[in-house]
Enzyme design. Structure first.
Site, PDB file in Angstrom:
ATOM      1  N   HIS A 130       0.833  -1.186   0.000  1.00  0.00           N
ATOM      2  CA  HIS A 130       0.000   0.000   0.000  1.00  0.00           C
ATOM      3  C   HIS A 130       0.872   1.241   0.000  1.00  0.00           C
ATOM      4  O   HIS A 130       1.988   1.226   0.490  1.00  0.00           O
ATOM      5  CB  HIS A 130      -0.862   0.039   1.267  1.00  0.00           C
ATOM      6  CG  HIS A 130      -1.877  -1.042   1.321  1.00  0.00           C
ATOM      7  ND1 HIS A 130      -2.896  -1.142   0.413  1.00  0.00           N
ATOM      8  CD2 HIS A 130      -2.017  -2.083   2.158  1.00  0.00           C
ATOM      9  CE1 HIS A 130      -3.642  -2.186   0.711  1.00  0.00           C
ATOM     10  NE2 HIS A 130      -3.129  -2.787   1.777  1.00  0.00           N
ATOM     11  N   CYS A 171      -0.224   2.682  -4.368  1.00  0.00           N
ATOM     12  CA  CYS A 171      -0.981   3.874  -4.716  1.00  0.00           C
ATOM     13  C   CYS A 171      -0.049   5.078  -4.639  1.00  0.00           C
ATOM     14  O   CYS A 171       0.812   5.142  -3.768  1.00  0.00           O
ATOM     15  CB  CYS A 171      -2.141   4.062  -3.747  1.00  0.00           C
ATOM     16  SG  CYS A 171      -3.422   2.840  -3.981  1.00  0.00           S
TER      17      CYS A 171
END
Ligand SMILES: *[C@@H]1O[C@H](CO)[C@@H](O)[C@H](O)[C@H]1NC(C)=O
Ligand SMILES: *[C@@H]1O[C@H](CO)[C@@H](O)[C@H](O)[C@H]1NC(C)=O
Ligand SMILES: *[C@@H]1O[C@H](CO)[C@@H](O)[C@H](O)[C@H]1NC(C)=O
Length: 413
Positions: A130, A171
């Site tokens: 992430h 991301c």
């Protein structure tokens, strides 16, 4: 010579005894695949260093214990994967020690393997987890743009590589390279630009999970398919960039290195492969989509109420995180209109890294551990906005202390 470091990971989303299996997307399958590629291309195990959370094969929720597949109907790819650092040993300190070649510091930890590369070596680093603007989550820790840039500069200074290539899937991964110099033989490719999500793909109906992320799948499939002894990094970049329709794949650093062959970094024995991408959705939507699938599958059945409750709880959890951030910012600005703007303006490019990174650390330490609460990564863009509007990290910290007086939480996805 060639050295490879892979850091990789992510935890289980929801554990539900007796009800079909849910685990996280950004997952370990990609890592296993990356390692297989390196094996098949002749890179020796002692030159591959793997950090993986390793929560998939033996997860209670895995319907095929001890196995990992990386594409629908694919074979078990788990056996023989070197696992140098797993579980709690996957952390920022250890990752930085691996990069620095600090074998003293890792004595007795995991396999103890570190990068032992020198000025004639090519090094390949693949990071998958992430992220958020200016940071990459390493389980419970955060790797900031500054941490990564410092580590690379120190590797350059200590002549630990001839050329260094990084492929990063997370991301807003582009934001990790905004401070990367263009003249230190470092080349990076990010799955997404500095302000967007990368995408999860390969939804697997039986397992109810996403088996990889588009960018990672694309570069690995291309590497499987092509003769990487001949294919340049530049050609691979163009293939992956054009096939990844869901985010902007970008090149960073010393882009002239892209005339090198892919095989110079991942090994160059020829192998064959196949694949293709199906439906894809943004990573933050994955937990929602997974529960949605369960709701559809359980219509009229006993599990149905449970999944509706899960959905409500997930949304409530997310609202709590968002409200907390909003409250802190309101305390800083004391102006509802400005607060709303800082909370909704997404077009953030980081200029004031110091203020931003320091505020993120505060939010991580005092409010929501970003590694254990992936959804919290979706609100830290507000801190970019806060800093770019001239507020200070000190102001943020004071307010966060007042607002974040609740017990630590984990599991907000
Ligand atoms: C990582 O960077 C943050 C700020 O960007 C800093 O506070 C922290 O000390 C750094 N960690 C290490 C291990 O260098
Ligand atoms: C980054 O991606 C977003 C979303 O796709 C897009 O709106 C934005 O223009 C892109 N920014 C840059 C600098 O490419
Ligand atoms: C909601 O958050 C709590 C932690 O506060 C966590 O234990 C729980 O699993 C979360 N529920 C869902 C459905 O994500």
């Amino acid at each position: 010579m060639r050295w490879v470091a892979l850091a990789l990971l992510v935890g289980v989303v929801g554990v539900v005894a007796g009800i079909p299996y849910v685990h996280n997307v950004d997952s370990g399958e990609g890592e296993v695949w990356a390692v297989l590629i390196l094996h098949q291309h002749g890179v020796a195990d002692d030159h591959i260093i793997v950090m993986m959370y390793d929560d998939i094969a033996n997860s209670k929720e895995n319907p095929h214990p001890g196995q990992i597949i990386n594409r629908p109907g694919g074979p078990n790819v788990y056996p023989g994967v070197p696992k140098d650092y797993t579980g709690a040993n996957v952390n920022l300190d250890n990752f930085l020690k691996v990069l620095k070649g600090d074998s003293e510091g890792l004595k007795g930890v995991g396999s103890g393997k570190v990068l032992k590369s020198g000025p004639n070596d090519r090094v390949f680093i693949n990071l998958v987890d992430h992220g958020a603007p200016g940071l990459f989550a390493l389980i419970g820790d955060i790797l900031t743009t500054t941490n990564l840039t410092d580590a690379i500069l120190s590797m350059h200074h200590n002549k630990q590589y001839k050329e260094l290539t990084l492929y990063v899937e997370s991301c807003e991964s582009g934001s990790l390279f905004q401070k990367l110099p263009h003249d230190i033989n470092v080349y990076a490719v990010s799955a997404s630009n500095a302000t967007e999500s990368s995408y999860a793909c390969y939804f697997e109906a039986e397992l109810k999970t996403f088996l990889g992320d588009v960018f990672s799948i694309k570069w690995m499939e291309d590497t499987d398919r092509e003769n990487v002894a001949k294919e340049t990094l530049k050609k691979q970049y163009h293939v992956v960039e054009s096939e990844t329709k869901t985010s902007h794949v970008l090149q960073w650093g010393q882009i002239s290195i892209d005339t090198e062959k892919v095989g110079a970094f991942v090994g160059s024995y020829k192998t064959g492969g196949d694949g293709g991408d199906k439906s894809s959705i943004t990573s933050p939507d994955v937990p929602l989509a997974l529960i949605q699938t369960h709701i559809q599958d359980s219509q009229g059945l006993i599990g149905s109420t449970f999944w509706h409750q899960e959905m409500d709880e997930l949304k409530k959890n997310r609202t709590f995180v968002r409200d907390t951030m909003q409250k802190i910012i309101q305390q800083v600005t004391r102006d509802t209109e400005v607060t709303t703007r800082l909370m909704t303006d997404h077009h953030n490019v980081i200029f004031n890294h110091e203020c931003y990174e320091s505020s993120v650390m505060t939010f991580h330490n005092l409010c929501f551990n970003l590694g254990h609460n992936p959804y919290a990564l979706r609100v830290v863009y507000a801190l970019v906005n806060l800093c770019e509007h001239g507020y200070t990290a000190q102001e943020f910290t004071c307010s966060a202390r007042a607002v974040c007086d609740f017990e630590p939480v984990i599991g907000i996805n």
